[in-house]
Design a protein around this motif. Structure first.
Motif, PDB file in Angstrom:
ATOM      1  N   VAL A  84       0.852  -1.419  -0.045  1.00 29.77           N
ATOM      2  CA  VAL A  84      -0.015   0.224  -0.041  1.00 29.77           C
ATOM      3  C   VAL A  84       0.949   1.204   0.088  1.00 29.77           C
ATOM      4  CG1 VAL A  84      -1.898   1.106   1.294  1.00 29.77           C
ATOM      5  CG2 VAL A  84      -1.837  -1.035   1.343  1.00 29.77           C
ATOM      6  N   ALA A  85       1.757   1.355   0.973  1.00 33.16           N
ATOM      7  CA  ALA A  85       2.510   2.371   1.061  1.00 33.16           C
ATOM      8  C   ALA A  85       3.849   2.245   2.006  1.00 33.16           C
ATOM      9  CB  ALA A  85       1.854   3.585   1.792  1.00 33.16           C
ATOM     10  N   THR A  86       4.978   2.695   1.663  1.00 33.17           N
ATOM     11  CA  THR A  86       6.245   2.682   2.405  1.00 33.17           C
ATOM     12  C   THR A  86       6.613   4.012   3.047  1.00 33.17           C
ATOM     13  OG1 THR A  86       7.754   2.506   0.788  1.00 33.17           O
ATOM     14  CG2 THR A  86       6.923   0.463   1.572  1.00 33.17           C
ATOM     15  N   ILE A  87       7.605   4.071   3.980  1.00 30.96           N
ATOM     16  CA  ILE A  87       8.064   5.482   4.161  1.00 30.96           C
ATOM     17  C   ILE A  87       9.578   5.196   4.755  1.00 30.96           C
ATOM     18  CG2 ILE A  87       6.972   5.490   6.568  1.00 30.96           C
ATOM     19  CD1 ILE A  87       7.056   8.611   6.189  1.00 30.96           C
TER      20      ILE A  87
ATOM     21  N   THR B 184      10.986   9.765   3.068  1.00 34.29           N
ATOM     22  CA  THR B 184      10.638   9.355   1.734  1.00 34.29           C
ATOM     23  C   THR B 184       9.684   8.429   1.569  1.00 34.29           C
ATOM     24  OG1 THR B 184      12.868   9.848   0.835  1.00 34.29           O
ATOM     25  CG2 THR B 184      11.447   8.754  -0.507  1.00 34.29           C
ATOM     26  N   THR B 185       8.582   8.720   1.039  1.00 34.03           N
ATOM     27  CA  THR B 185       7.341   7.974   0.766  1.00 34.03           C
ATOM     28  C   THR B 185       7.205   7.423  -0.709  1.00 34.03           C
ATOM     29  OG1 THR B 185       5.863   9.780   0.227  1.00 34.03           O
ATOM     30  CG2 THR B 185       5.958   9.257   2.571  1.00 34.03           C
ATOM     31  N   HIS B 186       6.245   6.262  -0.662  1.00 32.76           N
ATOM     32  CA  HIS B 186       5.925   5.589  -1.859  1.00 32.76           C
ATOM     33  C   HIS B 186       4.644   5.007  -1.738  1.00 32.76           C
ATOM     34  CE1 HIS B 186       6.298   2.939  -5.523  1.00 32.76           C
ATOM     35  NE2 HIS B 186       5.709   2.014  -4.592  1.00 32.76           N
ATOM     36  N   TYR B 187       3.829   5.241  -2.718  1.00 34.73           N
ATOM     37  CA  TYR B 187       2.402   4.454  -2.657  1.00 34.73           C
ATOM     38  C   TYR B 187       2.184   3.733  -3.911  1.00 34.73           C
ATOM     39  CZ  TYR B 187       1.794   8.269   0.991  1.00 34.73           C
ATOM     40  OH  TYR B 187       1.997   9.165   1.781  1.00 34.73           O
TER      41      TYR B 187
ATOM     42  N   LYS C  92      -2.792   6.553  -4.404  1.00 29.48           N
ATOM     43  CA  LYS C  92      -2.157   7.879  -4.622  1.00 29.48           C
ATOM     44  C   LYS C  92      -3.272   9.024  -4.384  1.00 29.48           C
ATOM     45  CE  LYS C  92       2.063   6.603  -6.753  1.00 29.48           C
ATOM     46  NZ  LYS C  92       2.627   6.958  -8.246  1.00 29.48           N
ATOM     47  N   GLY C  93      -2.968   9.942  -3.728  1.00 26.18           N
ATOM     48  CA  GLY C  93      -3.865  11.118  -3.485  1.00 26.18           C
ATOM     49  C   GLY C  93      -4.936  10.713  -2.536  1.00 26.18           C
ATOM     50  N   ARG C  94      -5.372   9.740  -1.824  1.00 30.71           N
ATOM     51  CA  ARG C  94      -6.230   9.317  -1.086  1.00 30.71           C
ATOM     52  C   ARG C  94      -5.640   8.926   0.313  1.00 30.71           C
ATOM     53  NH1 ARG C  94      -9.564   5.088  -1.731  1.00 30.71           N
ATOM     54  NH2 ARG C  94      -8.156   3.782  -2.930  1.00 30.71           N
TER      55      ARG C  94
ATOM     56  N   LYS D 103       7.691   8.194  19.068  1.00 28.69           N
ATOM     57  CA  LYS D 103       6.518   7.135  19.728  1.00 28.69           C
ATOM     58  C   LYS D 103       6.908   5.851  19.008  1.00 28.69           C
ATOM     59  CE  LYS D 103       2.841  10.470  20.212  1.00 28.69           C
ATOM     60  NZ  LYS D 103       1.478  10.872  19.848  1.00 28.69           N
ATOM     61  N   LYS D 104       7.864   5.632  17.976  1.00 26.31           N
ATOM     62  CA  LYS D 104       8.113   4.437  17.215  1.00 26.31           C
ATOM     63  C   LYS D 104       7.043   4.099  16.551  1.00 26.31           C
ATOM     64  CE  LYS D 104      12.332   3.190  19.959  1.00 26.31           C
ATOM     65  NZ  LYS D 104      12.364   4.295  20.979  1.00 26.31           N
ATOM     66  N   SER D 105       6.064   4.863  15.803  1.00 31.44           N
ATOM     67  CA  SER D 105       4.842   4.574  15.449  1.00 31.44           C
ATOM     68  C   SER D 105       4.867   5.104  13.733  1.00 31.44           C
ATOM     69  CB  SER D 105       3.733   5.211  16.081  1.00 31.44           C
ATOM     70  OG  SER D 105       3.687   4.707  17.351  1.00 31.44           O
ATOM     71  N   VAL D 106       4.006   4.230  13.071  1.00 35.61           N
ATOM     72  CA  VAL D 106       3.639   4.673  11.576  1.00 35.61           C
ATOM     73  C   VAL D 106       2.518   4.611  11.429  1.00 35.61           C
ATOM     74  CG1 VAL D 106       3.923   2.223  10.965  1.00 35.61           C
ATOM     75  CG2 VAL D 106       4.210   4.119   9.220  1.00 35.61           C
ATOM     76  N   TYR D 107       1.886   5.632  10.602  1.00 34.43           N
ATOM     77  CA  TYR D 107       0.432   5.717  10.368  1.00 34.43           C
ATOM     78  C   TYR D 107       0.096   5.695   8.995  1.00 34.43           C
ATOM     79  CZ  TYR D 107       1.312   7.916  15.091  1.00 34.43           C
ATOM     80  OH  TYR D 107       1.947   8.154  16.393  1.00 34.43           O
ATOM     81  N   LEU D 108      -1.318   5.544   8.801  1.00 29.07           N
ATOM     82  CA  LEU D 108      -1.978   5.341   7.349  1.00 29.07           C
ATOM     83  C   LEU D 108      -3.393   6.189   7.761  1.00 29.07           C
ATOM     84  CD1 LEU D 108      -1.287   4.535   4.504  1.00 29.07           C
ATOM     85  CD2 LEU D 108      -2.785   2.414   4.906  1.00 29.07           C
ATOM     86  N   GLN D 109      -3.086   7.173   7.013  1.00 29.15           N
ATOM     87  CA  GLN D 109      -4.505   8.118   6.868  1.00 29.15           C
ATOM     88  C   GLN D 109      -5.109   7.776   5.722  1.00 29.15           C
ATOM     89  OE1 GLN D 109      -6.076  10.592   9.045  1.00 29.15           O
ATOM     90  NE2 GLN D 109      -7.602  10.164   7.575  1.00 29.15           N
ATOM     91  N   MET D 110      -6.417   7.228   5.791  1.00 26.23           N
ATOM     92  CA  MET D 110      -6.919   6.573   4.413  1.00 26.23           C
ATOM     93  C   MET D 110      -8.279   7.589   4.149  1.00 26.23           C
ATOM     94  SD  MET D 110      -6.578   2.767   4.898  1.00 26.23           S
ATOM     95  CE  MET D 110      -7.654   2.579   6.420  1.00 26.23           C
ATOM     96  N   ASN D 111      -8.458   8.367   3.267  1.00 27.02           N
ATOM     97  CA  ASN D 111      -9.487   9.258   2.822  1.00 27.02           C
ATOM     98  C   ASN D 111     -10.280   8.801   1.677  1.00 27.02           C
ATOM     99  OD1 ASN D 111      -8.851  10.891   4.969  1.00 27.02           O
ATOM    100  ND2 ASN D 111      -7.377  12.213   3.642  1.00 27.02           N
TER     101      ASN D 111
END
Length: 120
Positions: A50-53, A58-61, A66-68, A77-85
């Motif tokens: 889906v996506a990497t950082i 640097t991000t990749h989708y 892409k765009g959403r 926080k040693k955390s990763v997030y995925l905002q999905m719109n």
């Protein structure tokens, strides 16, 4: 052993939004050297990226998101997030958090997976 704990999944209507979170529980954990990613697997289909950082941001989708979707990370926080719109029914899947480090000899960790269902 590193554990990746995911949260934030659930049921949402088409066009809605969700934010997934993934936190690495091991301490210490050199979070910066890990490429963090989100993958998903729908029933009857292969797991897909889906996506990497990267540690430097640097991000990749995947083209389909892409765009959403937006991936981000918090080193404190040693955390990763995925905002999905603008979610679509085809986004329905189990979502998995991944941590991969080439620097540390190919260490590769996966979360247990969290369900996202997009349905009216």
């Amino acid at each position: 052993q590193v554990q990746l704990v995911e949260s934030g999944g659930g049921l949402v209507q088409p066009g809605g939004s969700l934010t997934l979170s993934c936190t690495a529980t091991r301490n210490p954990f050199n979070f910066y050297v890990f490429l963090m990613g989100w993958y998903r697997q729908a029933p009857g289909k292969q797991r897909e990226l889906v996506a990497t950082i990267t540690g430097s941001g640097t991000t990749h989708y995947a083209d389909s998101v892409k765009g959403r979707f937006t991936i981000s990370r918090d080193h404190v926080k040693k955390s990763v997030y995925l905002q999905m719109n603008s979610l679509k029914s085809e986004d329905t899947a189990a979502y998995y958090c991944n941590a991969y480090s080439q620097t540390l000899g190919g260490r590769d960790y996966w979360g247990q997976g969290i369900q996202v269902t997009v349905s009216s």
